[in-house]
Write a protein that holds these residues in place. Structure first.
Motif, PDB file in Angstrom:
ATOM      1  N   PRO A   1      -4.457   4.106  -3.687  1.00 15.51           N
ATOM      2  CA  PRO A   1      -5.494   3.598  -4.593  1.00 15.51           C
ATOM      3  C   PRO A   1      -6.031   2.223  -4.222  1.00 15.51           C
ATOM      4  O   PRO A   1      -7.197   1.936  -4.461  1.00 15.51           O
ATOM      5  CB  PRO A   1      -4.803   3.562  -5.961  1.00 15.51           C
ATOM      6  CG  PRO A   1      -3.354   3.685  -5.704  1.00 15.51           C
ATOM      7  CD  PRO A   1      -3.177   4.304  -4.356  1.00 15.51           C
ATOM      8  N   LYS A   2      -5.220   1.379  -3.602  1.00 22.32           N
ATOM      9  CA  LYS A   2      -5.670   0.022  -3.281  1.00 22.32           C
ATOM     10  C   LYS A   2      -6.609  -0.007  -2.088  1.00 22.32           C
ATOM     11  O   LYS A   2      -7.464  -0.886  -1.993  1.00 22.32           O
ATOM     12  CB  LYS A   2      -4.475  -0.891  -3.012  1.00 22.32           C
ATOM     13  CG  LYS A   2      -3.655  -1.157  -4.251  1.00 22.32           C
ATOM     14  CD  LYS A   2      -2.500  -2.072  -3.928  1.00 22.32           C
ATOM     15  CE  LYS A   2      -1.652  -2.281  -5.165  1.00 22.32           C
ATOM     16  NZ  LYS A   2      -0.496  -3.111  -4.911  1.00 22.32           N
ATOM     17  N   THR A   3      -6.442   0.942  -1.156  1.00 23.09           N
ATOM     18  CA  THR A   3      -7.231   0.912   0.067  1.00 23.09           C
ATOM     19  C   THR A   3      -8.196   2.088   0.198  1.00 23.09           C
ATOM     20  O   THR A   3      -9.129   2.027   0.989  1.00 23.09           O
ATOM     21  CB  THR A   3      -6.316   0.936   1.301  1.00 23.09           C
ATOM     22  OG1 THR A   3      -5.595   2.175   1.301  1.00 23.09           O
ATOM     23  CG2 THR A   3      -5.354  -0.243   1.302  1.00 23.09           C
ATOM     24  N   GLY A   4      -7.927   3.158  -0.543  1.00 23.54           N
ATOM     25  CA  GLY A   4      -8.725   4.372  -0.419  1.00 23.54           C
ATOM     26  C   GLY A   4      -8.378   5.194   0.812  1.00 23.54           C
ATOM     27  O   GLY A   4      -8.973   6.236   1.066  1.00 23.54           O
ATOM     28  N   ILE A   5      -7.391   4.753   1.593  1.00 24.93           N
ATOM     29  CA  ILE A   5      -6.979   5.463   2.805  1.00 24.93           C
ATOM     30  C   ILE A   5      -6.208   6.725   2.419  1.00 24.93           C
ATOM     31  O   ILE A   5      -5.337   6.692   1.548  1.00 24.93           O
ATOM     32  CB  ILE A   5      -6.111   4.556   3.700  1.00 24.93           C
ATOM     33  CG1 ILE A   5      -6.940   3.384   4.227  1.00 24.93           C
ATOM     34  CG2 ILE A   5      -5.478   5.343   4.842  1.00 24.93           C
ATOM     35  CD1 ILE A   5      -6.130   2.325   4.950  1.00 24.93           C
ATOM     36  N   THR A   6      -6.552   7.835   3.089  1.00 27.47           N
ATOM     37  CA  THR A   6      -5.813   9.088   2.913  1.00 27.47           C
ATOM     38  C   THR A   6      -4.971   9.318   4.155  1.00 27.47           C
ATOM     39  O   THR A   6      -5.425   9.109   5.277  1.00 27.47           O
ATOM     40  CB  THR A   6      -6.774  10.268   2.685  1.00 27.47           C
ATOM     41  OG1 THR A   6      -7.503  10.024   1.475  1.00 27.47           O
ATOM     42  CG2 THR A   6      -6.018  11.584   2.557  1.00 27.47           C
ATOM     43  N   SER A   7      -3.730   9.721   3.933  1.00 28.30           N
ATOM     44  CA  SER A   7      -2.804   9.948   5.026  1.00 28.30           C
ATOM     45  C   SER A   7      -2.023  11.227   4.761  1.00 28.30           C
ATOM     46  O   SER A   7      -2.019  11.750   3.648  1.00 28.30           O
ATOM     47  CB  SER A   7      -1.836   8.758   5.127  1.00 28.30           C
ATOM     48  OG  SER A   7      -0.985   8.908   6.248  1.00 28.30           O
TER      49      SER A   7
ATOM     50  N   MET B   1       0.828  -1.210   0.000  1.00 24.92           N
ATOM     51  CA  MET B   1       0.000   0.000   0.000  1.00 24.92           C
ATOM     52  C   MET B   1       0.859   1.255   0.000  1.00 24.92           C
ATOM     53  O   MET B   1       0.415   2.323  -0.346  1.00 24.92           O
ATOM     54  CB  MET B   1      -0.952   0.019   1.197  1.00 24.92           C
ATOM     55  CG  MET B   1      -0.284   0.355   2.506  1.00 24.92           C
ATOM     56  SD  MET B   1      -1.428   0.837   3.806  1.00 24.92           S
ATOM     57  CE  MET B   1      -1.762   2.513   3.409  1.00 24.92           C
ATOM     58  N   MET B   2       2.133   1.126   0.365  1.00 22.61           N
ATOM     59  CA  MET B   2       3.008   2.282   0.482  1.00 22.61           C
ATOM     60  C   MET B   2       3.652   2.679  -0.837  1.00 22.61           C
ATOM     61  O   MET B   2       4.283   3.707  -0.939  1.00 22.61           O
ATOM     62  CB  MET B   2       4.125   1.999   1.497  1.00 22.61           C
ATOM     63  CG  MET B   2       3.609   1.638   2.878  1.00 22.61           C
ATOM     64  SD  MET B   2       2.676   2.946   3.655  1.00 22.61           S
ATOM     65  CE  MET B   2       3.995   3.936   4.282  1.00 22.61           C
ATOM     66  N   PHE B   3       3.551   1.855  -1.863  1.00 21.22           N
ATOM     67  CA  PHE B   3       4.284   2.103  -3.099  1.00 21.22           C
ATOM     68  C   PHE B   3       3.371   2.046  -4.305  1.00 21.22           C
ATOM     69  O   PHE B   3       2.305   1.467  -4.284  1.00 21.22           O
ATOM     70  CB  PHE B   3       5.416   1.082  -3.242  1.00 21.22           C
ATOM     71  CG  PHE B   3       6.392   1.185  -2.120  1.00 21.22           C
ATOM     72  CD1 PHE B   3       6.267   0.414  -0.990  1.00 21.22           C
ATOM     73  CD2 PHE B   3       7.410   2.112  -2.179  1.00 21.22           C
ATOM     74  CE1 PHE B   3       7.151   0.545   0.066  1.00 21.22           C
ATOM     75  CE2 PHE B   3       8.302   2.243  -1.135  1.00 21.22           C
ATOM     76  CZ  PHE B   3       8.172   1.453  -0.005  1.00 21.22           C
ATOM     77  N   TRP B   4       3.859   2.619  -5.372  1.00 22.40           N
ATOM     78  CA  TRP B   4       3.088   2.694  -6.617  1.00 22.40           C
ATOM     79  C   TRP B   4       3.603   1.679  -7.624  1.00 22.40           C
ATOM     80  O   TRP B   4       3.305   1.760  -8.798  1.00 22.40           O
ATOM     81  CB  TRP B   4       3.156   4.110  -7.183  1.00 22.40           C
ATOM     82  CG  TRP B   4       2.851   5.120  -6.130  1.00 22.40           C
ATOM     83  CD1 TRP B   4       3.729   5.958  -5.509  1.00 22.40           C
ATOM     84  CD2 TRP B   4       1.583   5.384  -5.513  1.00 22.40           C
ATOM     85  NE1 TRP B   4       3.096   6.714  -4.566  1.00 22.40           N
ATOM     86  CE2 TRP B   4       1.769   6.390  -4.547  1.00 22.40           C
ATOM     87  CE3 TRP B   4       0.303   4.856  -5.690  1.00 22.40           C
ATOM     88  CZ2 TRP B   4       0.739   6.888  -3.770  1.00 22.40           C
ATOM     89  CZ3 TRP B   4      -0.715   5.356  -4.911  1.00 22.40           C
ATOM     90  CH2 TRP B   4      -0.504   6.361  -3.960  1.00 22.40           C
ATOM     91  N   LEU B   5       4.387   0.704  -7.167  1.00 19.24           N
ATOM     92  CA  LEU B   5       4.895  -0.316  -8.067  1.00 19.24           C
ATOM     93  C   LEU B   5       3.761  -1.231  -8.525  1.00 19.24           C
ATOM     94  O   LEU B   5       2.866  -1.542  -7.747  1.00 19.24           O
ATOM     95  CB  LEU B   5       5.940  -1.182  -7.349  1.00 19.24           C
ATOM     96  CG  LEU B   5       7.246  -0.527  -6.960  1.00 19.24           C
ATOM     97  CD1 LEU B   5       8.076  -1.495  -6.115  1.00 19.24           C
ATOM     98  CD2 LEU B   5       8.025  -0.109  -8.175  1.00 19.24           C
ATOM     99  N   PRO B   6       3.828  -1.687  -9.770  1.00 20.73           N
ATOM    100  CA  PRO B   6       2.856  -2.705 -10.209  1.00 20.73           C
ATOM    101  C   PRO B   6       3.277  -4.049  -9.635  1.00 20.73           C
ATOM    102  O   PRO B   6       4.157  -4.710 -10.157  1.00 20.73           O
ATOM    103  CB  PRO B   6       2.984  -2.664 -11.729  1.00 20.73           C
ATOM    104  CG  PRO B   6       4.360  -2.154 -11.985  1.00 20.73           C
ATOM    105  CD  PRO B   6       4.725  -1.282 -10.820  1.00 20.73           C
TER     106      PRO B   6
END
Length: 191
Positions: A174-180, A48-53
């Protein structure tokens, strides 16, 4: 920076390039690195921390192919290295000029296999990539960002000499919808 100068900037690097540190070797990502890259990039604890595919091995294969091919292009804007320790790929580190329209600054990122964290490898690799970028890419500024709750990444930024320039940013995963919250740090090339 003059846009015409930046637009004409071309690089001539290839997969034989190596950056050496006290303990590490960094080299361009190559076809054949897929299994090791997926081992760290596909870790469900950090995805969830990265934008890697990184959801599937096939996505990792495509990611590696794309980044390996970029090293052979004079139009390359993302310089993706794998980090080797004792001959084993333990992570990745990159400097990406694609976030600035005129390629006048880079963004720095890193990721390590969880077995190799908390040993100073991320800061050692990040320092090497910063040095490479300042000496070879014609930029004078590099940014890095992390989740405000990611103390380890923020610690790496501080350890390599980056300064906090914005602590008011946000990011939505994007995977969780969590905003931080998001921290942005910067390092400038010494004159």
């Amino acid at each position: 920076m003059d846009e015409n100068v930046a637009a004409k900037r071309k690089w001539n690097f290839d997969s034989s390039l190596e950056l050496k540190t006290e303990r590490l070797t960094l080299r361009p990502m190559r076809v054949g690195d897929e299994k090791a890259v997926h081992e760290y990039a596909g870790d469900p604890e950090i995805t969830m921390m990265f934008w890697l595919p990184n959801d599937t091995f096939e996505e990792t294969v495509d990611f590696v192919k794309k980044n390996a091919a970029a090293w052979e292009s004079p139009d390359q804007t993302n310089f993706e290295f794998v980090i080797l320790y004792e001959g084993k790929i333990i992570g990745g580190c990159d400097c990406d000029l694609g976030h600035s329209e005129d390629h006048s600054y880079g963004t720095l990122g890193w990721i390590l296999n969880k077995e190799y964290r908390k040993q100073g490898f991320a800061s050692e690799a990040a320092s090497a990539v910063v040095k490479f970028a300042f000496e070879n890419l014609g930029i004078n500024r590099i940014l890095a960002q992390c989740d405000c709750n990611n103390a380890a990444s923020f610690g790496v930024m501080k350890k390599i000499g980056m300064k906090l320039i914005n602590d008011k940013g946000t990011r939505t995963y994007p995977k969780t919808g969590i905003t931080s919250g998001e921290f942005t740090c910067e390092i400038l090339k010494e004159s």
